[in-house]
Design a protein around this motif. Structure first.
Motif, short mmCIF file in Angstrom:
data_model
loop_
_atom_site.label_atom_id
_atom_site.label_comp_id
_atom_site.label_asym_id
_atom_site.label_seq_id
_atom_site.Cartn_x
_atom_site.Cartn_y
_atom_site.Cartn_z
N GLY A 7 -22.09 -33.04 -12.94
CA GLY A 7 -21.10 -32.03 -12.57
C GLY A 7 -20.60 -32.23 -11.15
O GLY A 7 -21.39 -32.18 -10.20
N GLY A 12 -22.39 -28.97 -7.56
CA GLY A 12 -22.93 -30.32 -7.69
C GLY A 12 -22.66 -31.13 -6.43
O GLY A 12 -23.53 -31.86 -5.94
N GLY A 32 -14.42 -34.65 -15.74
CA GLY A 32 -12.96 -34.55 -15.56
C GLY A 32 -12.39 -35.69 -14.74
O GLY A 32 -13.12 -36.55 -14.24
N GLY A 52 -6.35 -21.99 -10.88
CA GLY A 52 -6.29 -20.55 -10.63
C GLY A 52 -6.24 -20.34 -9.12
O GLY A 52 -6.91 -21.06 -8.38
N TYR A 60 -18.04 -16.82 3.90
CA TYR A 60 -18.48 -17.99 3.10
C TYR A 60 -19.02 -19.07 4.03
O TYR A 60 -18.47 -20.17 4.16
N THR A 226 -16.76 -39.29 -16.53
CA THR A 226 -18.03 -39.70 -17.16
C THR A 226 -18.77 -38.45 -17.62
O THR A 226 -19.38 -37.74 -16.81
N ARG A 227 -18.65 -38.16 -18.90
CA ARG A 227 -19.32 -36.97 -19.45
C ARG A 227 -20.70 -37.37 -19.95
O ARG A 227 -20.82 -38.24 -20.81
N THR A 256 -23.53 -27.83 -14.00
CA THR A 256 -22.37 -27.49 -14.85
C THR A 256 -22.34 -25.98 -15.06
O THR A 256 -23.27 -25.27 -14.65
N HIS A 260 -22.28 -25.66 -20.74
CA HIS A 260 -22.53 -27.10 -20.78
C HIS A 260 -23.99 -27.42 -20.49
O HIS A 260 -24.54 -28.39 -21.02
N LEU A 264 -26.85 -29.65 -22.90
CA LEU A 264 -27.74 -30.73 -22.44
C LEU A 264 -29.22 -30.36 -22.58
O LEU A 264 -30.07 -31.22 -22.81
N ALA A 374 -14.04 -17.91 -16.89
CA ALA A 374 -13.89 -18.22 -15.46
C ALA A 374 -15.22 -18.02 -14.73
O ALA A 374 -15.62 -18.84 -13.90
N ASP A 399 -22.96 -21.59 -9.96
CA ASP A 399 -22.75 -20.22 -9.47
C ASP A 399 -23.61 -19.19 -10.20
O ASP A 399 -23.86 -18.11 -9.69
N ALA A 412 -21.63 -20.86 -5.64
CA ALA A 412 -21.84 -22.20 -6.18
C ALA A 412 -22.39 -23.13 -5.10
O ALA A 412 -23.38 -23.85 -5.31
#
Ligand SMILES: Cc1cc2nc3c(=O)[nH]c(=O)nc-3n(C[C@H](O)[C@H](O)[C@H](O)COP(=O)(O)OP(=O)(O)OC[C@H]3O[C@@H](n4cnc5c(N)ncnc54)[C@H](O)[C@@H]3O)c2cc1C
Length: 427
Positions: A7, A12, A32, A52, A60, A226-227, A256, A260, A264, A374, A399, A412
């Motif tokens: 991820g 990540g 992605g 978004g 933060y 690379t998934r 992830t 997801h 795994l 989301a 997150d 996250a």
């Protein structure tokens, strides 16, 4: 160690940076084609629009720290920074002046336009009551339950929009404990903590791409497109498999979204109970509409809000990204607006913009994006897993992993940093 991170979202990448700094060899696998996950740039007809519109806060601190580390100066130049300002064209405006804390907040509330003195004093009293318990309520009520007794206008224009924007969960379902933590971080401490930070770059360029470049330069690897399709235990190591390849790692972090992670973890016997618990997590959508006008007057603030029928904010993209006459309209959480089609959205935006600015030609809708999952539903008592899984050498970041923050970029990033610390402290 040789560590695989599945991820290339903000969590990540944060974990990867911290592990690289600690001297380990890191490979990030991202399914992605652009890093950033749920906060990334979409390629859209030549326009660099995001999946978004995001809003960050001065509080933060971990996000800003890592941005600065991978790209010095970016924590300032990457944003349009302005003092907290909740501006509603229907007549209410709550703006923090540039004064030291806590005066900035006291002035923002006392001089708020459109609220009665009793409503302002109730809001101040609510903050004081929270301060007395150090923003740590004993019982985890819903925000709606905790706000019982607060005047309607203070809820409608102050507490509810903050809750829905920060927790992305309607007040009737939202955790008061997490909400109190958000109020503590944003509204106490330094005045700058409550600043709004509106990205002045697309979201991938803001942190994920500089982070990936920094990792490559520092001896790590970021494998895009690379998934990872499966994880297999092999002796004391983990094998990560993808279409056409595999690699063995000493440790693996799954960074992830929970759905997801479930894919795994499901085949791993030791993680059965964890998978069941992850299955209890609920989700909330966020909808963003990008629209363009032939010409727009100056906004009274870079974002302006409406409260009915759902809290909705319109961002001036000229002010943040220099995109002339373009706006981003954001509606958080579930609500009737999810049923509106493009025609209805143009009508709704048109009506609100006319209320704010007087007669305007109708907008042209550029793109409407609904991210159905989301964020997680930040409800009282919800399950949030620890970074360490029951499988030796396998960790979680994201997150949704246990922490004080709701599903936000800061949540996250903090989770990624904390996961790296946990991994390093685990023999
Ligand atoms: C529309 C929208 C608006 C938001 N607004 C705000 C906001 O204003 N302020 C704020 O602070 N937060 C906001 N958030 C929340 C914030 O974006 C998220 O909390 C944060 O991005 C989550 O990061 P993450 O790293 O935990 O997960 P993700 O971003 O989901 O990252 C996970 C990554 O893993 C990849 N992946 C998944 N499975 C695999 C696999 N098998 N192999 C390889 N890669 C895989 C995915 O492609 C993804 O890139 C918003 C979110 C959305 C969707």
């Amino acid at each position: 160690m040789n560590i695989g991170i599945i991820g290339g979202g903000w969590s990540g990448l944060a974990a990867a940076i911290e592990l690289t700094r600690a001297g380990h060899r890191v490979t990030v696998y991202e399914a992605g084609k652009v890093p950033g996950g749920r906060a990334r740039r979409l390629a859209s007809d030549g326009l660099a629009l995001d999946n978004g519109q995001h809003l960050l806060a001065g509080a933060y601190s971990e996000t800003l720290r890592l941005m600065e580390l991978v790209s010095p100066g970016s924590s300032a130049s990457g944003f349009l920074r302005l003092p907290l300002a909740l501006v509603y064209p229907e007549g209410v405006s709550i703006r923090a002046p540039r004064l030291p804390a806590p005066l900035h907040l006291a002035f923002a509330l006392l001089f708020a336009r459109g609220l009665t003195l009793a409503e302002k004093l109730s809001a101040i009293g609510f903050m004081q009551a929270l301060k007395k318990i150090d923003f740590s309520p004993k019982d985890d009520l819903t925000v709606a339950e905790a706000l019982a007794g607060q005047p309607r206008a203070a809820c409608k224009y102050l507490w509810e929009p903050i809750c829905v924007a920060a927790l992305n969960t309607p007040i009737g379902q939202a955790s008061f404990r997490v909400f109190a933590q958000v109020l503590k971080d944003a509204l106490t401490g330094k005045a700058a903590n409550s600043d709004f930070l509106i990205p002045a770059r697309d979201l991938s360029a803001l942190f994920p791409e500089p982070a990936a470049a920094w990792l490559e330069k520092s001896g790590g690897e970021v494998r895009m497109r690379t998934r990872i399709t499966a994880l297999q235990r092999s002796d004391a190591h983990w094998k990560a498999l993808w279409q056409g390849g595999e690699a063995v790692h000493d440790r693996v972090i799954i960074a992830t979204a929970p759905t997801h992670a479930i894919d795994l973890l499901s085949p791993l016997n030791d993680c059965r109970a964890l998978v069941r618990q992850l299955g209890t997590i609920g989700y909330q959508p966020i909808l963003t509409v990008y629209a363009e006008y032939p010409a727009l007057p100056k906004f009274p603030a870079p974002l302006i809000g409406w409260v009915e029928p759902v809290p909705l904010f319109i961002f001036d993209m000229q002010a943040s990204l220099g995109m002339a006459n373009t706006i981003a309209v954001v509606a958080s959480a579930s609500g009737p607006h999810l049923e509106w089609d493009d025609v209805r959205w143009v009508e709704e935006i048109d009506a609100r913009m006319r209320q704010a600015f007087g007669p305007l030609p109708p907008p042209r809708l550029i793109k409407r994006i609904t991210e159905k999952r989301a964020t997680f539903t930040c409800a009282p008592g919800m399950f949030r897993p620890a970074a360490k899984t029951p499988c030796t050498g396998l960790f979680l970041a994201g997150d949704y992993v246990d922490g004080p923050y709701p599903a936000t970029l800061e949540g996250a990033v903090r989770s990624g940093v904390q996961c790296a610390e946990t991994l390093l402290a685990t023999p």
